[in-house]
Design a protein around this motif. Structure first.
Motif, PDB file in Angstrom:
ATOM      1  N   TYR A 283      14.042   9.921 -13.887  1.00 46.61           N
ATOM      2  CA  TYR A 283      13.921   9.218 -12.610  1.00 46.61           C
ATOM      3  C   TYR A 283      12.452   8.954 -12.303  1.00 46.61           C
ATOM      4  N   VAL A 284      12.164   7.785 -11.789  1.00 49.44           N
ATOM      5  CA  VAL A 284      10.883   7.507 -11.150  1.00 49.44           C
ATOM      6  C   VAL A 284      11.190   7.533  -9.660  1.00 49.44           C
ATOM      7  N   VAL A 285      10.725   8.595  -8.977  1.00 50.87           N
ATOM      8  CA  VAL A 285      11.290   8.884  -7.657  1.00 50.87           C
ATOM      9  C   VAL A 285      10.261   9.560  -6.767  1.00 50.87           C
ATOM     10  N   ASP A 286      10.417   9.388  -5.488  1.00 53.15           N
ATOM     11  CA  ASP A 286       9.565  10.074  -4.514  1.00 53.15           C
ATOM     12  C   ASP A 286       9.657  11.590  -4.715  1.00 53.15           C
ATOM     13  N   HIS A 287       8.510  12.275  -4.514  1.00 53.97           N
ATOM     14  CA  HIS A 287       8.455  13.723  -4.746  1.00 53.97           C
ATOM     15  C   HIS A 287       9.497  14.491  -3.936  1.00 53.97           C
ATOM     16  N   ARG A 288       9.913  13.973  -2.800  1.00 56.44           N
ATOM     17  CA  ARG A 288      10.875  14.694  -1.967  1.00 56.44           C
ATOM     18  C   ARG A 288      12.213  14.894  -2.676  1.00 56.44           C
ATOM     19  N   TYR A 289      12.490  14.062  -3.676  1.00 54.97           N
ATOM     20  CA  TYR A 289      13.791  14.132  -4.342  1.00 54.97           C
ATOM     21  C   TYR A 289      13.699  14.691  -5.762  1.00 54.97           C
TER      22      TYR A 289
ATOM     23  N   ALA B  61      11.978  14.216 -13.728  1.00 57.97           N
ATOM     24  CA  ALA B  61      11.448  13.434 -12.612  1.00 57.97           C
ATOM     25  C   ALA B  61      10.000  13.048 -12.864  1.00 57.97           C
ATOM     26  N   VAL B  62       9.699  11.776 -12.693  1.00 59.84           N
ATOM     27  CA  VAL B  62       8.328  11.270 -12.639  1.00 59.84           C
ATOM     28  C   VAL B  62       8.082  10.938 -11.176  1.00 59.84           C
ATOM     29  N   GLY B  63       7.273  11.763 -10.523  1.00 61.22           N
ATOM     30  CA  GLY B  63       7.193  11.687  -9.074  1.00 61.22           C
ATOM     31  C   GLY B  63       5.981  10.950  -8.543  1.00 61.22           C
ATOM     32  N   TYR B  64       6.141  10.401  -7.351  1.00 62.86           N
ATOM     33  CA  TYR B  64       5.044   9.794  -6.599  1.00 62.86           C
ATOM     34  C   TYR B  64       5.329  10.043  -5.123  1.00 62.86           C
ATOM     35  N   THR B  65       4.374   9.771  -4.266  1.00 59.39           N
ATOM     36  CA  THR B  65       4.552   9.953  -2.829  1.00 59.39           C
ATOM     37  C   THR B  65       4.706   8.593  -2.164  1.00 59.39           C
ATOM     38  N   SER B  66       5.895   8.340  -1.656  1.00 55.71           N
ATOM     39  CA  SER B  66       6.188   7.039  -1.061  1.00 55.71           C
ATOM     40  C   SER B  66       5.623   6.937   0.350  1.00 55.71           C
ATOM     41  N   ARG B  67       5.295   5.703   0.731  1.00 58.54           N
ATOM     42  CA  ARG B  67       4.853   5.433   2.093  1.00 58.54           C
ATOM     43  C   ARG B  67       6.010   4.943   2.954  1.00 58.54           C
ATOM     44  N   ARG B  68       7.223   5.288   2.571  1.00 58.40           N
ATOM     45  CA  ARG B  68       8.398   4.749   3.245  1.00 58.40           C
ATOM     46  C   ARG B  68       8.363   4.883   4.749  1.00 58.40           C
ATOM     47  N   GLY B  69       7.909   6.023   5.238  1.00 62.71           N
ATOM     48  CA  GLY B  69       7.860   6.247   6.679  1.00 62.71           C
ATOM     49  C   GLY B  69       9.241   6.204   7.291  1.00 62.71           C
ATOM     50  N   ALA B  70       9.400   5.434   8.366  1.00 64.40           N
ATOM     51  CA  ALA B  70      10.659   5.416   9.115  1.00 64.40           C
ATOM     52  C   ALA B  70      11.547   4.235   8.729  1.00 64.40           C
ATOM     53  N   PHE B  71      11.275   3.597   7.584  1.00 60.97           N
ATOM     54  CA  PHE B  71      12.049   2.421   7.213  1.00 60.97           C
ATOM     55  C   PHE B  71      13.544   2.729   7.216  1.00 60.97           C
ATOM     56  N   GLY B  72      14.298   1.951   7.974  1.00 63.41           N
ATOM     57  CA  GLY B  72      15.734   2.126   8.032  1.00 63.41           C
ATOM     58  C   GLY B  72      16.194   3.298   8.854  1.00 63.41           C
ATOM     59  N   LYS B  73      15.279   4.038   9.473  1.00 58.97           N
ATOM     60  CA  LYS B  73      15.646   5.224  10.232  1.00 58.97           C
ATOM     61  C   LYS B  73      15.533   5.023  11.736  1.00 58.97           C
TER      62      LYS B  73
ATOM     63  N   PHE C 185      14.987   3.679  -4.513  1.00 55.71           N
ATOM     64  CA  PHE C 185      14.258   3.703  -3.257  1.00 55.71           C
ATOM     65  C   PHE C 185      14.193   5.128  -2.711  1.00 55.71           C
ATOM     66  N   ALA C 186      13.110   5.439  -2.006  1.00 53.40           N
ATOM     67  CA  ALA C 186      12.862   6.800  -1.510  1.00 53.40           C
ATOM     68  C   ALA C 186      13.725   7.106  -0.291  1.00 53.40           C
ATOM     69  N   ASP C 187      15.023   7.296  -0.533  1.00 52.13           N
ATOM     70  CA  ASP C 187      15.954   7.580   0.547  1.00 52.13           C
ATOM     71  C   ASP C 187      17.138   8.337  -0.054  1.00 52.13           C
ATOM     72  N   PHE C 188      17.620   9.361   0.645  1.00 53.74           N
ATOM     73  CA  PHE C 188      18.730  10.156   0.139  1.00 53.74           C
ATOM     74  C   PHE C 188      19.947   9.280  -0.131  1.00 53.74           C
TER      75      PHE C 188
ATOM     76  N   LEU D   8       6.838  -1.747   1.295  1.00 51.24           N
ATOM     77  CA  LEU D   8       7.540  -1.053   0.214  1.00 51.24           C
ATOM     78  C   LEU D   8       7.551  -1.882  -1.065  1.00 51.24           C
ATOM     79  N   LEU D   9       7.647  -3.202  -0.928  1.00 48.72           N
ATOM     80  CA  LEU D   9       7.563  -4.063  -2.108  1.00 48.72           C
ATOM     81  C   LEU D   9       6.217  -3.900  -2.793  1.00 48.72           C
ATOM     82  N   VAL D  10       5.150  -3.909  -1.997  1.00 53.20           N
ATOM     83  CA  VAL D  10       3.811  -3.719  -2.560  1.00 53.20           C
ATOM     84  C   VAL D  10       3.707  -2.362  -3.246  1.00 53.20           C
ATOM     85  N   GLU D  11       4.310  -1.351  -2.643  1.00 52.40           N
ATOM     86  CA  GLU D  11       4.279  -0.016  -3.252  1.00 52.40           C
ATOM     87  C   GLU D  11       4.951  -0.014  -4.625  1.00 52.40           C
ATOM     88  N   THR D  12       6.092  -0.690  -4.745  1.00 51.17           N
ATOM     89  CA  THR D  12       6.779  -0.700  -6.042  1.00 51.17           C
ATOM     90  C   THR D  12       5.939  -1.397  -7.105  1.00 51.17           C
ATOM     91  N   MET D  13       5.192  -2.440  -6.697  1.00 50.92           N
ATOM     92  CA  MET D  13       4.392  -3.182  -7.666  1.00 50.92           C
ATOM     93  C   MET D  13       3.089  -2.463  -7.995  1.00 50.92           C
TER      94      MET D  13
END
Length: 409
Positions: free
Chosen positions: A42-48, A59-71, A17-20, A87-92
Motif C-alpha cells: 500500500y502507498v498510504v497515509d501513516h495513520r493507516y 506499507a509505504v507511508g506518507y503524511t497526508s494533508r487531507r485535513g477535514a476533507f469530507g468530514k 485516499f487517506a480515509d478509513f 489533494l490532487l496536488v498532493e497525489t502528484m
C-alpha cells in the motif's frame, strides 16, 4: 479462499485516499490475496499503516494533508473543490514520486487505486511499465451514464480550473502525448472493481463488463471484541457516524431522545478518540463507546442510524439491517437517496433531523410489512456478489491477461 487453480505469485500495489472509508473496503481483498501467496504493498497515509500491515500488506507511508476533507457537515461546493485541488496536488507532488522510488526495484504486476488517487497510480504504472491497472470504487462507480464527479464538482469553479491546469503540467512533464490524455484522465479504467452489488449502484444496469460489482468484504469474527448484546427482548439500534472522532454532540443527543427505553436498547459509537463524557447524561437504555466494529453489533441490530457512508451501509445490508441515513455531505446524500428509493431505509435531511422526525422514521421502518422481504432480498444480493474471493479471482485473471491499461503502458 479460491485455491482452485495454480497461479503465479503476483505483487499488487494499492493506492487509496487517506480515509478509513477508502482503506477499509480493500482490507478483505488484501487478506485474500495474501492468503493466496501474493504480495501487497500500500502507498498510504501513516495513520493507516498499522491497519494494512495487520491485513498482511507492506506499507509505504506518507503524511497526508487531507485535513477535514469530507468530514465537515454540509461543505460548500467551493470548499470541496478547493480541498480536492490540494489533494490532487498532493497525489502528484508527494505520492507519485514516493511510489516510484519505493516500487522501482520490485515493480508490481497490478496497480489498484481509487479515483482520488488516479493521477499518482496511473503515472506510477506508466513510469514503471505496469500493464494492469484496476480502479476501485468504495462508493458508487462512474461510467458514461452516471458520473460521481459531475454530481460533486462544478467544472467552472476556479479550483477545478487550477486542478485541470496542474494535471496538464503533470502529464506534460511525464511525456504524455496529447492523444493519450483522454484515456489517462478518464473517470474510470478498463477494469474496475466496485465494493457494492450492482443492484445498489446508481444506474446499475448501464454498467458493462468493464465493471465488476463484487460487494463488500465483511469480517464477521467478533470473538476478540468484548461486547455482548443485551438479550432482554427489546429492539436494538446502532447509532454511528463512522470510525473517526467527531464533534457532533447534537446529533447524538437527538438520537438519545428519539428511542424509548421501554422498547429499544441503543448502542452508540462516537468515533475513536471521542470524549464520551462530553455527550452528557446518558439514560440506562443507551450504551456509549468510542468504537465497536459494526459487524459485531449488526447481526443483533434491528436498525442502523448513520451518516450514509458506503462502508456502514454495505455492512448493514450484508446483515439485512435497515438504515436511517442522515447524510453529512452531498456524496453521502446520493447513497441516502438510494436507500430511500429502494425502500431499504429512510433518508432524513440533516436540517430536518429532530427526535420527532427520527422517531417517526423508526416507526415507519419497523411497522412496514414489506421491510423484512426487501432486506432479505438485498442481503442475498450483497452476499451473492462474491466479495473478496471473486475480486481476487478477477485480479488473477486480469494480471494473466496483461491487456493495455489507461496508464498508457
Amino acid at each position: 479462499m479460491s485455491g482452485s487453480r495454480a497461479v503465479s505469485q503476483r505483487h499488487v500495489a494499492v493506492f487509496v485516499f487517506a480515509d478509513f472509508g477508502h482503506v477499509n473496503p480493500t482490507l478483505g481483498l488484501t487478506r485474500e490475496l495474501v492468503a493466496r501467496g501474493h504480495r501487497v504493498t500500500y502507498v498510504v497515509d501513516h495513520r493507516y499503516t498499522e491497519l494494512v500491515e495487520r491485513a498482511g500488506a507492506r506499507a509505504v507511508g506518507y503524511t497526508s494533508r487531507r485535513g477535514a476533507f469530507g468530514k465537515v457537515p454540509d461543505p460548500s461546493a467551493a470548499r470541496l473543490a478547493a480541498e480536492g485541488y490540494e489533494l490532487l496536488v498532493e497525489t502528484m507532488d508527494t505520492v507519485c514520486p514516493l511510489a516510484v522510488a519505493a516500487l522501482a526495484s520490485d515493480v508490481p504486476d497490478l496497480v489498484l487505486y481509487d479515483f482520488e488517487s488516479f493521477a499518482a497510480a496511473r503515472m506510477t504504472a506508466r513510469i514503471l511499465g505496469c500493464t494492469t491497472t484496476v480502479q476501485l470504487s468504495p462508493s458508487h462507480a462512474s461510467n458514461e451514464t452516471f458520473s460521481m464527479r459531475a454530481q460533486l464538482f462544478d467544472p467552472e469553479d476556479p479550483s477545478m480550473r487550477q486542478g485541470g491546469a496542474a494535471l496538464m503540467r503533470f502529464t506534460r512533464d511525464h511525456g504524455l502525448a496529447p492523444d493519450e490524455l483522454g484515456r489517462f484522465l478518464a473517470e474510470w479504467d478498463d477494469r474496475n472493481l466496485a465494493f457494492l452489488p450492482r443492484e445498489f449502484q446508481i444506474e446499475g444496469a448501464s454498467f458493462d463488463d468493464r465493471f465488476a460489482f463484487v460487494g463488500p468484504s465483511v469480517a464477521e469474527d467478533g470473538a476478540a471484541v468484548p461486547w455482548t448484546p443485551p438479550g432482554d427482548g427489546r429492539r436494538l439500534a446502532l447509532v454511528s457516524l463512522g470510525t473517526e472522532s467527531n464533534r457532533q454532540r447534537d446529533f447524538f443527543r437527538t438520537c438519545l431522545d428519539a428511542f424509548d427505553g421501554d422498547d429499544w436498547h441503543v448502542v452508540m459509537t462516537l468515533g475513536r478518540g471521542s470524549d464520551l463524557a462530553g455527550l452528557g447524561p446518558v439514560p440506562p437504555h443507551v450504551e456509549v463507546h468510542e468504537w465497536l466494529p459494526h459487524p459485531v453489533v449488526l447481526p443483533h441490530a434491528d436498525l442502523l442510524v448513520c451518516h450514509a457512508g458506503m462502508g456502514s451501509v454495505m455492512e448493514a445490508l450484508y446483515f439485512g439491517t435497515p438504515v436511517i441515513a442522515v447524510p453529512q455531505t452531498f456524496e453521502l446524500a446520493l447513497t441516502a437517496r438510494r436507500l430511500d428509493d429502494l425502500k431499504l431505509g429512510r433518508w432524513i435531511d440533516r436540517d430536518q433531523l429532530t427526535s420527532q422526525t427520527l422517531a417517526a422514521a423508526v416507526t415507519e421502518i419497523v411497522t412496514d410489512p414489506g421491510t423484512p422481504e426487501r432486506m432479505a432480498r438485498m442481503r442475498a444480493q450483497v452476499r451473492g456478489a462474491g466479495g473478496a474471493v471473486r475480486a481476487a479471482d478477477l485480479l488473477e485473471q486480469w494480471a494473466a491477461d496483461r491487456a493495455p491499461s489507461v496508464s498508457g503502458v
